[in-house]
Design an enzyme around this catalytic site. Structure first.
Site, PDB file in Angstrom:
ATOM      1  N   HIS A 114       1.816  -6.574  -6.960  1.00  0.00           N
ATOM      2  CA  HIS A 114       2.815  -5.511  -6.957  1.00  0.00           C
ATOM      3  C   HIS A 114       4.184  -6.168  -7.106  1.00  0.00           C
ATOM      4  CE1 HIS A 114       0.156  -2.274  -4.875  1.00  0.00           C
ATOM      5  NE2 HIS A 114       0.189  -2.115  -6.185  1.00  0.00           N
ATOM      6  N   ASP A 158       7.034  -5.916  -5.855  1.00  0.00           N
ATOM      7  CA  ASP A 158       7.858  -6.345  -4.711  1.00  0.00           C
ATOM      8  C   ASP A 158       7.431  -7.699  -4.148  1.00  0.00           C
ATOM      9  OD1 ASP A 158       5.567  -4.886  -3.916  1.00  0.00           O
ATOM     10  OD2 ASP A 158       6.411  -4.427  -1.949  1.00  0.00           O
ATOM     11  N   HIS A 159       6.319  -8.271  -4.670  1.00  0.00           N
ATOM     12  CA  HIS A 159       5.873  -9.589  -4.199  1.00  0.00           C
ATOM     13  C   HIS A 159       6.013 -10.683  -5.242  1.00  0.00           C
ATOM     14  CE1 HIS A 159       4.127  -7.948  -0.441  1.00  0.00           C
ATOM     15  NE2 HIS A 159       4.234  -6.857  -1.167  1.00  0.00           N
ATOM     16  N   HIS A 205      -6.157  -3.535   0.025  1.00  0.00           N
ATOM     17  CA  HIS A 205      -4.938  -2.901  -0.494  1.00  0.00           C
ATOM     18  C   HIS A 205      -5.222  -2.085  -1.758  1.00  0.00           C
ATOM     19  CE1 HIS A 205      -0.685  -2.315  -0.763  1.00  0.00           C
ATOM     20  NE2 HIS A 205      -0.463  -3.146  -1.760  1.00  0.00           N
ATOM     21  N   HIS A 222       7.975  -6.439   5.879  1.00  0.00           N
ATOM     22  CA  HIS A 222       7.595  -5.505   4.822  1.00  0.00           C
ATOM     23  C   HIS A 222       7.804  -4.063   5.280  1.00  0.00           C
ATOM     24  CE1 HIS A 222       5.238  -3.530   1.647  1.00  0.00           C
ATOM     25  NE2 HIS A 222       5.297  -4.663   0.966  1.00  0.00           N
TER      26      HIS A 222
HETATM   27 ZN   LIG Z   1       4.485  -4.717  -0.964  1.00  0.00          ZN
HETATM   28 ZN   LIG Z   2       1.418  -3.929  -2.501  1.00  0.00          ZN
END
Ligand SMILES: [Zn+2]
Ligand SMILES: [Zn+2]
Length: 304
Positions: free
Chosen positions: A63, A65-66, A137, A260
């Site tokens: 994702h 954001d990582h 996830h 997070h």
């Molecule tokens: Zn994330």
């Molecule tokens: Zn994620």
């Protein structure tokens, strides 16, 4: 000892005072980054940390954001005249993701070594033993256990019993091999080391409680605060702050650092009392926060 710094504690999207997720771990002069969200390189500068010692990057999943900080970081490492290879680890898909990102940073003078790994994979980097743990996830996602082993104490009687010549004692005591002898020939039982677990973007994982049994530090997600968000967490494959505190309690961890946070959770400290009722030693982490993890009979580091 392991120096730990939170570069970013945000999930999904950055806020003006909160970068996206990344953790900086330093051991014996080498650095491992876990995750590399947008703004990671700026956060490294803000925390007065160095780029050059970065040996490896462990990615939990892909994702944005990582991983969105990766391109800028690769460029900055290149601008520092890096020639040492950079090792990147992540679940299946790593070669595709980094291959795509490299299209816009085609001329790096150092090698990038990509390691697509499966849950259960164990490897060594920067003198630390890393274990990949399957996360939940809704896509390939890993949590990471980090362990710093600690050799046993020097035992001169054992050295004599094993017939180790006196001039070799010092070398073996320092973990070296010499003239057919090994460190274990002069050392007692291995002592308890330092254990850290990093797990974010997942439904609560029982494996974290078992792998992280008596861990010195659990770094778990605090995407949502309050029990009323349990359903939202379930739908989005995330954990709430309370669920992470329950895992830390069940693991008997030394400390829990939450991270997070959703942009919809701009003031996670408002939930501090609630989560500390479940697990008292919970830290509501903020960007730039640092600590040093030491062996149990050494002085504990201060948190800033
Ligand atoms: Zn994330
Ligand atoms: Zn994620």
């Amino acid at each position: 000892m392991i120096d730990v710094c939170w570069l970013g504690t945000g999930g999904m999207m950055p806020l003006p005072d909160r970068f996206l997720t990344s953790l900086y771990l330093r051991h014996e002069g080498k650095v491992i980054l876990i995750d590399c969200g947008e703004g990671t390189q700026t956060a490294i500068r803000s925390a007065s940390l160095r780029f050059k010692p970065i040996d490896s990057i462990l990615l939990t999943h892909y994702h944005a954001d990582h991983v969105s900080g990766l391109v800028g970081l690769l460029l900055t490492l290149g601008n520092e005249d890096r020639t040492e290879p950079l090792h990147i680890f992540g679940p299946v898909g790593l070669k595709k993701v980094v291959g795509a990102l490299k299209v816009i940073v085609p001329e790096l003078a150092y090698e990038i070594i990509l390691n697509e790994i499966e849950p259960g994979c164990v490897f060594e980097r920067a003198g630390l033993t890393i274990t990949a743990i399957a996360a939940n996830h809704g896509m390939p996602c890993l949590s990471y256990g980090v362990y710093l082993r600690r050799a046993g104490k020097f035992d001169p009687q054992k050295a004599v019993r094993n017939g180790v010549p006196l001039p070799l004692w010092g070398k073996l005591q320092n973990g070296e091999y010499a003239e057919g002898f090994k460190p274990e020939d002069v050392l007692g039982e291995e002592r308890k080391g330092i254990r850290l677990v990093y797990s974010t973007d997942t439904l609560p994982l029982r494996e974290v409680a078992s792998y992280g049994k008596n861990a010195d530090l659990l770094v778990l997600e605090g995407m949502f605060g309050g029990n009323e968000k349990d359903e939202r967490a379930l739908i989005t494959h995330h954990s709430t702050m309370n669920q992470s505190a329950c895992l830390a309690r069940d693991a008997g961890a030394g400390q829990l650092w939450l991270t997070h946070y959703s942009p919809a959770n701009p003031h996670p400290e408002e939930y501090a009392e609630e989560v500390r009722a479940i697990f008292p030693n919970t830290v509501i982490s903020v960007d730039g926060q640092k600590t040093t993890l030491r062996f149990e009979d050494q002085t504990r580091g201060d948190q800033k």
